[in-house]
Scaffold this motif. Structure first.
Motif, short mmCIF file in Angstrom:
data_model
loop_
_atom_site.label_atom_id
_atom_site.label_comp_id
_atom_site.label_asym_id
_atom_site.label_seq_id
_atom_site.Cartn_x
_atom_site.Cartn_y
_atom_site.Cartn_z
N PHE A 63 41.75 35.66 43.68
CA PHE A 63 42.18 36.85 44.41
C PHE A 63 41.70 36.73 45.86
CE2 PHE A 63 42.34 40.15 40.66
CZ PHE A 63 43.33 39.39 40.06
N TYR A 64 42.66 36.60 46.80
CA TYR A 64 42.32 36.54 48.22
C TYR A 64 42.46 37.93 48.83
CZ TYR A 64 43.29 31.47 48.03
OH TYR A 64 43.29 30.13 47.74
N GLY A 65 41.68 38.20 49.86
CA GLY A 65 41.92 39.43 50.61
C GLY A 65 40.67 40.14 51.06
N PRO A 66 40.85 41.08 52.00
CA PRO A 66 39.71 41.85 52.54
C PRO A 66 39.16 42.83 51.51
CG PRO A 66 41.78 42.67 53.42
CD PRO A 66 42.12 41.46 52.62
N PRO A 67 38.00 43.44 51.78
CA PRO A 67 37.41 44.39 50.83
C PRO A 67 38.22 45.68 50.71
CG PRO A 67 36.13 44.33 52.87
CD PRO A 67 37.15 43.24 52.97
N GLY A 68 38.07 46.33 49.56
CA GLY A 68 38.68 47.64 49.35
C GLY A 68 40.17 47.62 49.10
N THR A 69 40.71 46.46 48.69
CA THR A 69 42.15 46.35 48.47
C THR A 69 42.52 46.33 46.98
OG1 THR A 69 41.89 43.97 48.88
CG2 THR A 69 42.78 45.30 50.67
N GLY A 70 41.56 46.63 46.11
CA GLY A 70 41.87 46.80 44.68
C GLY A 70 41.63 45.58 43.82
N LYS A 71 40.93 44.57 44.34
CA LYS A 71 40.74 43.32 43.58
C LYS A 71 39.97 43.55 42.27
CE LYS A 71 38.93 41.02 47.10
NZ LYS A 71 39.11 41.99 48.21
N THR A 72 38.89 44.31 42.35
CA THR A 72 38.08 44.56 41.15
C THR A 72 38.87 45.35 40.11
OG1 THR A 72 36.10 44.61 42.55
CG2 THR A 72 35.86 45.44 40.31
N GLU A 73 39.58 46.40 40.55
CA GLU A 73 40.33 47.25 39.63
C GLU A 73 41.46 46.47 38.95
OE1 GLU A 73 39.54 47.98 42.70
OE2 GLU A 73 38.45 49.89 42.70
N ILE A 74 42.13 45.61 39.72
CA ILE A 74 43.21 44.79 39.14
C ILE A 74 42.63 43.77 38.16
CG2 ILE A 74 44.99 43.07 39.65
CD1 ILE A 74 45.91 45.86 40.39
N ALA A 75 41.46 43.22 38.49
CA ALA A 75 40.81 42.26 37.58
C ALA A 75 40.49 42.92 36.23
CB ALA A 75 39.53 41.71 38.22
N ARG A 76 40.04 44.18 36.26
CA ARG A 76 39.79 44.92 35.02
C ARG A 76 41.08 45.05 34.20
NH1 ARG A 76 34.89 47.68 34.90
NH2 ARG A 76 33.85 47.87 36.92
N LEU A 77 42.17 45.32 34.91
CA LEU A 77 43.47 45.52 34.26
C LEU A 77 43.98 44.21 33.65
CD1 LEU A 77 45.28 47.92 33.75
CD2 LEU A 77 46.44 47.48 35.91
N VAL A 78 43.68 43.08 34.29
CA VAL A 78 44.07 41.77 33.75
C VAL A 78 43.48 41.60 32.35
CG1 VAL A 78 43.66 39.27 33.97
CG2 VAL A 78 44.44 40.59 35.95
N GLY A 79 42.22 41.99 32.18
CA GLY A 79 41.58 41.90 30.87
C GLY A 79 42.31 42.73 29.83
N LYS A 80 42.71 43.93 30.21
CA LYS A 80 43.44 44.82 29.29
C LYS A 80 44.78 44.23 28.89
CE LYS A 80 41.44 49.15 31.09
NZ LYS A 80 41.78 50.44 31.76
N PHE A 81 45.50 43.68 29.89
CA PHE A 81 46.82 43.08 29.62
C PHE A 81 46.70 41.91 28.64
CE2 PHE A 81 48.80 44.98 33.55
CZ PHE A 81 49.92 45.49 32.92
N PHE A 82 45.78 41.01 28.92
CA PHE A 82 45.69 39.80 28.10
C PHE A 82 45.07 40.08 26.72
CE2 PHE A 82 46.72 37.84 32.10
CZ PHE A 82 47.50 36.75 31.73
N LYS A 83 44.31 41.16 26.61
CA LYS A 83 43.84 41.60 25.29
C LYS A 83 45.04 42.11 24.49
CE LYS A 83 41.14 43.41 22.02
NZ LYS A 83 42.15 43.90 21.08
N CYS A 84 45.87 42.92 25.14
CA CYS A 84 47.06 43.48 24.49
C CYS A 84 48.01 42.37 24.05
CB CYS A 84 47.77 44.43 25.46
SG CYS A 84 49.19 45.27 24.76
#
Length: 277
Positions: A63-84
């Protein structure tokens, strides 16, 4: 009937997660890339159902990009998707940084890193500012030991583990080039851009609603102009959504200072954030 019910529940769960993804402001390319990965994984599952053999796929991401652009939140969601999808057995989220992976004694870094990796097995390990693992020039730095431990774990557990490394674009490029085995381990690279002033306003309004505050529509144009100036002249430390949260918290404090001077306060007074705030 059972297969239909299972398929129906699976599709419903995926659709709920896609709705959660689409609630994020902006990030159009990130959403598109994630949806492509999900579609690809769904086809792999269907192939398996029809008797085709699937080899384990590398789902590690940058994940490239400046701070505060949602990287951590999207990473959490990746876990949910791949678990599903059944790719990850747990789908949980572990966050780590240099201090939690590297120790100052020979042999200790591998043990420390391995402990974190094992705790993340079955889920997502997220390392923000991952370039700090290789950027130190201090004598006796154990970044290389940490990286080699991570590389082996990535290869041995690619069927039930996803590593997501994140940080600024330039520094992450240097990080991936620091070890010949690193770059080839990451199949997906997602760029998280700075939010536009329109998106920053949308984020600010959404955050205020979530906290039970209302920004009147007649304030939006002036507020948008103010955010445009912030966006145009932003410093490297600008925190995007994080800066909007800080701005909202300042406004809430200012509202309290303003309201405490009033003898009586209505529900509307308590809810509304005016331009002065």
């Amino acid at each position: 009937s059972t297969n239909f019910e299972t398929s129906s529940k699976f599709n419903n769960d995926i659709n709920l997660l896609l709705k959660e993804l689409n609630r994020f402001v902006g990030l159009h390319d990130v959403k598109k890339e994630l949806e492509s990965l999900i579609n690809f994984e769904q086809i792999r599952i269907e192939r398996e159902y029809h008797g085709f053999t699937n080899q384990p796929i590398n789902n590690h991401m940058v994940f490239y990009g400046p701070p505060g652009t949602g990287k951590t939140e999207i990473a959490r969601l990746v876990g949910k998707f791949f678990k599903c999808l059944g790719t990850l057995s747990k789908g949980h989220f572990i966050e780590a940084d240099r201090s939690s992976l590297i120790e100052g004694y020979i042999g200790q870094t591998a043990i420390k890193t391995q402990r974190i990796l094992q705790s993340a097995k079955g889920g997502v390990l997220f390392i923000d500012e991952a370039y700090t693992l290789t950027s130190s020039s201090q004598k006796g730095d154990f970044g290389a030991e940490c990286i080699s431990t991570i590389l082996k774990f990535m290869e041995d557990n690619r069927d039930d583990f996803i590593l997501i490394v994140a940080g600024y674009e330039k520094e992450m490029g240097e990080f991936l080039n620091a070890n010949s085995g690193l770059k080839s381990r990451f199949n997906s690279q997602l760029y998280f851009p700075d939010f536009t002033e329109k998106e920053l306003l949308e984020i600010l309004i959404k955050m205020s609603k979530d906290r039970g505050y209302l920004i009147p529509e007649n304030s939006n144009n002036l507020l948008k102009n103010h955010l445009a100036k912030i966006s145009e002249f932003k410093k490297p430390t600008f925190g995007n959504a994080r800066s909007m949260r800080n701005l909202l918290e300042i406004a809430i404090k200012n509202q309290a200072i303003r309201l405490i001077k009033k003898k009586e306060r209505t529900r509307n007074d308590l809810e509304e954030l005016i331009l002065d705030d």
